[in-house]
Design a protein around this motif. Structure first.
Motif, short mmCIF file in Angstrom:
data_model
loop_
_atom_site.label_atom_id
_atom_site.label_comp_id
_atom_site.label_asym_id
_atom_site.label_seq_id
_atom_site.Cartn_x
_atom_site.Cartn_y
_atom_site.Cartn_z
N LEU A 21 120.99 5.68 47.52
CA LEU A 21 122.23 5.78 46.75
C LEU A 21 123.01 7.04 47.17
CD1 LEU A 21 123.79 6.99 44.07
CD2 LEU A 21 124.03 4.56 44.61
N ARG A 22 122.29 8.12 47.39
CA ARG A 22 122.98 9.37 47.78
C ARG A 22 123.47 9.28 49.23
NH1 ARG A 22 119.02 11.73 43.40
NH2 ARG A 22 120.62 11.95 41.81
N MET A 23 122.75 8.53 50.06
CA MET A 23 123.28 8.26 51.41
C MET A 23 124.61 7.52 51.30
SD MET A 23 119.76 7.01 53.30
CE MET A 23 120.42 6.60 54.91
N ALA A 24 124.68 6.55 50.39
CA ALA A 24 125.91 5.76 50.23
C ALA A 24 127.07 6.64 49.77
CB ALA A 24 125.67 4.63 49.23
N VAL A 25 126.82 7.46 48.75
CA VAL A 25 127.91 8.29 48.21
C VAL A 25 128.36 9.32 49.25
CG1 VAL A 25 128.47 10.02 46.45
CG2 VAL A 25 127.27 7.93 45.81
N MET A 26 127.41 9.95 49.93
CA MET A 26 127.80 10.97 50.92
C MET A 26 128.57 10.35 52.07
SD MET A 26 124.90 13.89 51.03
CE MET A 26 123.50 12.91 51.35
N SER A 27 128.15 9.17 52.53
CA SER A 27 128.86 8.58 53.66
C SER A 27 130.23 8.08 53.22
CB SER A 27 128.04 7.47 54.33
OG SER A 27 127.62 6.53 53.39
N MET A 28 130.36 7.62 51.99
CA MET A 28 131.69 7.19 51.52
C MET A 28 132.65 8.35 51.40
SD MET A 28 131.07 4.19 48.72
CE MET A 28 132.73 3.61 48.44
N VAL A 29 132.22 9.44 50.77
CA VAL A 29 133.17 10.54 50.56
C VAL A 29 133.50 11.27 51.86
CG1 VAL A 29 132.57 10.92 48.13
CG2 VAL A 29 131.49 12.31 49.87
N LEU A 30 132.63 11.20 52.84
CA LEU A 30 132.96 11.82 54.12
C LEU A 30 133.64 10.82 55.06
CD1 LEU A 30 130.11 14.42 54.78
CD2 LEU A 30 132.44 14.80 54.00
N GLY A 31 134.23 9.78 54.46
CA GLY A 31 135.10 8.90 55.23
C GLY A 31 134.40 7.87 56.06
N LEU A 57 119.69 14.31 55.68
CA LEU A 57 118.93 14.30 56.94
C LEU A 57 118.89 12.90 57.54
CD1 LEU A 57 115.97 16.64 55.88
CD2 LEU A 57 117.78 17.18 57.53
N ARG A 58 118.76 11.87 56.67
CA ARG A 58 118.69 10.49 57.19
C ARG A 58 120.03 10.03 57.73
NH1 ARG A 58 113.93 8.01 53.38
NH2 ARG A 58 112.50 9.63 54.05
N LEU A 59 121.11 10.71 57.33
CA LEU A 59 122.43 10.38 57.90
C LEU A 59 122.76 11.31 59.08
CD1 LEU A 59 124.33 9.83 54.53
CD2 LEU A 59 123.77 8.07 56.21
N ASP A 119 131.31 20.91 55.28
CA ASP A 119 132.10 19.71 54.98
C ASP A 119 131.90 19.21 53.55
OD1 ASP A 119 133.15 19.01 57.76
OD2 ASP A 119 131.00 19.30 58.10
N MET A 120 130.79 19.60 52.93
CA MET A 120 130.50 19.06 51.59
C MET A 120 129.67 20.05 50.78
SD MET A 120 128.24 15.73 50.61
CE MET A 120 129.37 14.52 51.22
N LYS A 127 128.31 16.81 60.70
CA LYS A 127 128.77 17.27 59.38
C LYS A 127 127.75 18.26 58.80
CE LYS A 127 132.32 14.42 59.04
NZ LYS A 127 133.69 14.92 59.09
N THR A 128 128.26 19.22 58.02
CA THR A 128 127.38 20.21 57.39
C THR A 128 127.50 20.10 55.88
OG1 THR A 128 127.67 21.67 59.28
CG2 THR A 128 126.82 22.68 57.26
N ILE A 129 126.36 19.91 55.25
CA ILE A 129 126.31 19.71 53.79
C ILE A 129 125.54 20.87 53.17
CG2 ILE A 129 125.32 18.20 52.00
CD1 ILE A 129 125.90 15.87 54.01
#
Ligand code: CP
Length: 332
Positions: free
Chosen positions: A310-320, A81-83, A116-117, A59-61
């Motif tokens: 928290l931002r890892m959680a939100v990014m992984s949720m919105v990218l499915g 980066l951590r995701l 992607d985001m 994915k590209t953010i």
């Protein structure tokens, strides 16, 4: 032409999944709790975010920050980066925006690079919502702060920090102190705290910086620090946002500190185990004394650390890569 969807509806896809993250207003408690639970799962036993996961590989953010930032920009970048996502930061000053390219043309060109985001910070309230309306359907937009309107990931990292210290929101009295008028953080925090069932949310500050309309959000207004801080569990200090003040709303910073600055003496009015928070950047000696900012009750730097998970959680949720929204009702 159909009227644009309000952000609370726009942020869900037809299957009821969180597709954009624009505002906390209108989200259900279960959605907020799922975000917090997912963020918690990205923290190790010492409260540090897990170093590397493959969830967003491929994915590209793109971080598009039209306003300055230290914490939000950096923690979004670290979270991506951590995701294992590829992450780009567009330097607005050296981009073709300076040659007259419109925001939408810039975004469509970035879309053509198969992003992607978009993570957006903008001085204009509603900017993230506007962009979410106009991007290609597969692109997710995250609001990293728009004008005075909302800063939803900041509010959620604040909720994560509160929950890790005081797990029962239903028992909590929270005071938000200072420049509520100009604060997108305060607005998002109020929505988050009331949705999570906080027992009482207070706002404290001078009349010029507390709009009466804030009462409609379910908070109690105080203009006196001694009354407002009495017995609270959480004290959230806000920065005076001079850059958003049109006229003279305050006598002087010295006078402001005397009345509303958080000192050890004023903090003693809160519960003895109260935590002190601040979204940053802090102005020492204006809204908070150094002895409090660096003191044993301060969790200000923990907030920053929690911002990554928290931002890892939100990014992984919105990218499915996250759980379904509890009901499709929010999208109907
Ligand atoms: N809290 C916050 O939004 O800080 P930055 O402006 O440094 O991102």
């Amino acid at each position: 032409m159909m009227p644009p969807l309000p952000p609370s509806k726009l942020q869900f896809d037809p299957d009821g999944r969180l597709h954009h993250f624009l505002t906390i207003e209108g989200l259900k408690r279960q959605t907020l709790t799922e975000i917090l639970d997912l963020a918690d799962s990205f923290l190790d036993s010492e409260g540090k975010s897990i170093k590397k996961l493959p969830l967003l590989r491929g994915k590209t953010i793109v971080n598009l920050f039209f306003e300055s930032s230290t914490r939000t920009l950096t923690t979004f970048e670290l979270a991506a980066l951590r995701l294992s996502a590829d992450v780009l930061k567009i330097n607005i000053e050296t981009s073709s925006a300076s040659k007259g390219e419109s925001l939408l043309d810039m975004l469509h060109n970035l879309e053509a690079m198969q992003c992607d985001m978009f993570v957006i910070r903008h001085a204009q309230s509603g900017a993230a919502q506007f962009i979410a309306h106009h991007v290609a359907p597969h692109i997710s937009v995250i609001n990293a702060g728009d004008g005075r309107h909302a800063h939803p990931t900041q509010a959620m990292l604040d909720m994560l920090t509160i929950r890790r210290h005081k797990p029962n929101f239903g028992a909590l009295k929270v005071a938000i102190v200072g420049d509520v008028l100009h604060s997108r953080v305060a607005r998002s925090q109020i929505h988050a705290l009331t949705t999570l069932g906080a027992a009482e949310v207070r706002v404290i500050g001078p009349k010029t910086l507390i709009p009466n309309s804030v009462q409609q959000l379910g908070v109690h207004i105080f203009h006196d620090m001694a009354e407002g801080l009495n017995g609270v569990d959480v004290v959230i200090m806000l920065r005076l946002q001079r850059e958003r003040m049109a006229g003279a709303l305050l006598p002087s910073e010295k006078e402001y500190f005397k009345l509303y600055g958080l000192t050890d003496e004023k903090l003693a009015l809160a519960k003895p185990n109260a935590i002190v928070m601040h979204p940053g950047p802090i102005n020492r000696g204006v809204e908070i004394a150094s002895s409090v900012a660096d003191g044993p009750q301060s969790v200000i730097l923990e907030q920053v650390t929690n911002g990554i998970a928290l931002r890892m959680a939100v990014m992984s949720m919105v990218l499915g890569r996250g759980p379904l929204n509890p009901t499709v009702e929010e999208n109907s």
